[in-house]
Write an enzyme that holds these catalytic residues in place. Structure first.
Site, PDB file in Angstrom:
ATOM      1  N   LYS A  12       0.855  -1.208   0.000  1.00  0.00           N
ATOM      2  CA  LYS A  12       0.000   0.000   0.000  1.00  0.00           C
ATOM      3  C   LYS A  12       0.876   1.237   0.000  1.00  0.00           C
ATOM      4  O   LYS A  12       2.055   1.185   0.383  1.00  0.00           O
ATOM      5  CB  LYS A  12      -0.939   0.041   1.215  1.00  0.00           C
ATOM      6  N   PRO A  97       9.850  -4.066  -0.202  1.00  0.00           N
ATOM      7  CA  PRO A  97      10.921  -3.707   0.729  1.00  0.00           C
ATOM      8  C   PRO A  97      10.393  -3.573   2.171  1.00  0.00           C
ATOM      9  O   PRO A  97       9.267  -3.112   2.390  1.00  0.00           O
ATOM     10  CB  PRO A  97      11.423  -2.366   0.195  1.00  0.00           C
ATOM     11  N   GLY A 101       7.378   1.667   4.782  1.00  0.00           N
ATOM     12  CA  GLY A 101       6.069   2.335   4.839  1.00  0.00           C
ATOM     13  C   GLY A 101       5.120   1.812   3.774  1.00  0.00           C
ATOM     14  O   GLY A 101       4.126   2.451   3.436  1.00  0.00           O
ATOM     15  N   GLY A 103       3.779  -1.339   4.027  1.00  0.00           N
ATOM     16  CA  GLY A 103       2.840  -2.253   4.688  1.00  0.00           C
ATOM     17  C   GLY A 103       3.044  -3.727   4.374  1.00  0.00           C
ATOM     18  O   GLY A 103       2.112  -4.513   4.560  1.00  0.00           O
ATOM     19  N   GLY A 104       4.233  -4.115   3.943  1.00  0.00           N
ATOM     20  CA  GLY A 104       4.460  -5.515   3.537  1.00  0.00           C
ATOM     21  C   GLY A 104       4.094  -6.524   4.618  1.00  0.00           C
ATOM     22  O   GLY A 104       3.348  -7.467   4.364  1.00  0.00           O
ATOM     23  N   GLY A 105       4.605  -6.333   5.827  1.00  0.00           N
ATOM     24  CA  GLY A 105       4.347  -7.281   6.916  1.00  0.00           C
ATOM     25  C   GLY A 105       2.862  -7.343   7.267  1.00  0.00           C
ATOM     26  O   GLY A 105       2.305  -8.426   7.482  1.00  0.00           O
ATOM     27  N   SER A 107       0.381  -6.642   5.264  1.00  0.00           N
ATOM     28  CA  SER A 107      -0.305  -7.286   4.152  1.00  0.00           C
ATOM     29  C   SER A 107      -0.149  -8.804   4.239  1.00  0.00           C
ATOM     30  O   SER A 107      -1.122  -9.553   4.049  1.00  0.00           O
ATOM     31  CB  SER A 107       0.296  -6.767   2.833  1.00  0.00           C
ATOM     32  N   ASP A 137      -2.194  -1.457  10.588  1.00  0.00           N
ATOM     33  CA  ASP A 137      -2.423  -1.467   9.128  1.00  0.00           C
ATOM     34  C   ASP A 137      -3.028  -2.769   8.611  1.00  0.00           C
ATOM     35  O   ASP A 137      -3.367  -2.867   7.423  1.00  0.00           O
ATOM     36  CB  ASP A 137      -1.097  -1.257   8.379  1.00  0.00           C
TER      37      ASP A 137
HETATM   38  O1  C5P Z   1       0.365  -1.356  15.014  1.00  0.00           O
HETATM   39  P1  C5P Z   1       1.776  -1.383  14.515  1.00  0.00           P
HETATM   40  O2  C5P Z   1       2.603  -2.442  15.189  1.00  0.00           O
HETATM   41  O3  C5P Z   1       1.907  -1.445  13.032  1.00  0.00           O
HETATM   42  O4  C5P Z   1       2.420   0.014  14.949  1.00  0.00           O
HETATM   43  C1  C5P Z   1       3.802   0.251  14.956  1.00  0.00           C
HETATM   44  C2  C5P Z   1       4.112   1.393  15.891  1.00  0.00           C
HETATM   45  O5  C5P Z   1       3.572   2.628  15.415  1.00  0.00           O
HETATM   46  C3  C5P Z   1       3.569   1.180  17.281  1.00  0.00           C
HETATM   47  O6  C5P Z   1       4.654   1.309  18.165  1.00  0.00           O
HETATM   48  C4  C5P Z   1       2.584   2.290  17.541  1.00  0.00           C
HETATM   49  O7  C5P Z   1       2.831   2.881  18.771  1.00  0.00           O
HETATM   50  C5  C5P Z   1       2.839   3.302  16.428  1.00  0.00           C
HETATM   51  N1  C5P Z   1       1.556   3.753  15.877  1.00  0.00           N
HETATM   52  C6  C5P Z   1       0.914   4.841  16.468  1.00  0.00           C
HETATM   53  N2  C5P Z   1      -0.305   5.235  15.968  1.00  0.00           N
HETATM   54  C7  C5P Z   1      -0.877   4.600  14.928  1.00  0.00           C
HETATM   55  C8  C5P Z   1      -0.226   3.498  14.315  1.00  0.00           C
HETATM   56  C9  C5P Z   1       0.993   3.102  14.824  1.00  0.00           C
HETATM   57  O8  C5P Z   1       1.413   5.437  17.418  1.00  0.00           O
HETATM   58  N3  C5P Z   1      -2.069   5.005  14.473  1.00  0.00           N
END
Ligand code: C5P
Length: 297
Positions: A12, A97, A101, A103-105, A107, A137
């Site tokens: 994405k 990659p 940013g 979103g591979g993981g 997805s 995500d």
């Molecule tokens: O949810 P995920 O593991 O992808 O988020 C990665 C990091 O980004 C988390 O440490 C989270 O604190 C931060 N994050 C955030 N606000 C969001 C999405 C992610 O602070 N809306």
């Protein structure tokens, strides 16, 4: 008997990303538009109905231990939640990659939930709480296409598919930690007076084409990874189209009206030593208008 299922797990970009403020759960409230693109990892799921509930994962370029991989976590959470006793062997070939940013993981995790749900006969709508637990995500990738993300980015609202255009995706060789970016953002928000903290409803479809089209994480990421600011400046010299960062970086995207323009930009980007791709939008045939359930309900 083994049943084999293949899936493409798409990337994405965030066409637009505003941070509205921080939340009590440590996350941030966002207003973003996700666009699924056809840059993809390839996944093969082999299911065996053996009553053993085993998970194996083969990924030649896994950046982390098996138990920390979101694919493994997604399969484990699914088998536990729905008390399934089949086993699954997953092969993952990475092309998206990592730390970009894109979103591979997330997805890959959503593709795993969808593959297991289809095998087990679980309705896709039942995957939403699991996706939310796995990461902010992951929910978007249950649906894909074009969608607005609110809350942590996991309240997904469908949008009409955007027409035309292709994207040149440029991936500087920098691995960005999303957690680090949001932590730095939290500190900068905390230091500001309340009226500076972004709040409200910023999106209008016109913003997609305007100069105001923005990513609030860009400056924070550039503060932590100054080489990305330089990369953006370098890319802006190569093209008159806007250069924008996806998510917390490090990837940039350039929207082009057609493939030949895209190819020209990709060649220039390649000469500067960057890894780049031309990507098209992925369309999915899902309903529009309110927060989504899932495709099969
Ligand atoms: O949810 P995920 O593991 O992808 O988020 C990665 C990091 O980004 C988390 O440490 C989270 O604190 C931060 N994050 C955030 N606000 C969001 C999405 C992610 O602070 N809306």
């Amino acid at each position: 008997m083994v049943k084999v299922v293949e899936k493409y797990s798409y990337a994405k970009i965030n066409l637009y990303l505003r941070v509205l403020g921080h939340r009590e759960d440590g996350y941030h409230n966002l207003d973003t538009i996700f666009q699924e693109i056809d840059l993809a990892d390839h996944m093969v799921f082999s299911f065996t109905n053996d009553q053993l509930s085993l998970i194996s994962l083969i990924c030649e370029a896994s950046p982390c231990a098996l138990e920390d991989n979101l694919v493994y976590k997604a399969a484990k959470l699914f088998l536990k939640t729905f008390a399934c006793n089949f086993s699954v062997a997953i092969q993952l070939s990475k092309h998206i990659p990592v730390g970009a940013g894109l979103g591979g993981g997330s997805s890959n995790a959503a593709s795993t939930l969808l593959a297991l749900a289809d095998y087990a006969g679980v309705a896709h709508a039942q995957l939403i709480p699991l996706a939310k637990r796995l990461g902010a995500d992951v929910s978007f990738f249950l649906f894909g296409g074009t969608a607005r993300g609110e809350g942590r980015g996991d309240k997904i609202l469908p949008m009409p598919s955007l027409q035309g255009f292709e994207y040149v995706i440029v991936c500087p060789d920098v691995h960005v930690s999303t957690a680090k970016v949001f932590r730095a953002l939290k500190e900068s928000l905390t230091q500001k007076a309340n009226h500076d903290i972004k709040q409200g409803n910023f999106f209008s479809p016109k913003l997609l084409e305007s100069e105001e089209f923005t990513n609030d994480l860009e400056e924070v990421t550039f503060g932590l990874y100054p080489e990305l600011r330089k990369a953006k400046q370098q890319l802006e010299k190569l093209t008159s189209y806007p250069v924008r960062m996806s998510g917390s970086g490090a990837a940039f995207f350039i929207e082009c009206p057609n493939s030949s323009e895209g190819q020209k930009i990709l060649d220039l980007v390649g000469h500067q030593g960057y890894v780049g791709f031309i990507s098209k939008r992925v369309f999915r045939n899902v309903g529009e208008g309110k927060e989504r359930g899932c495709g099969n309900n």
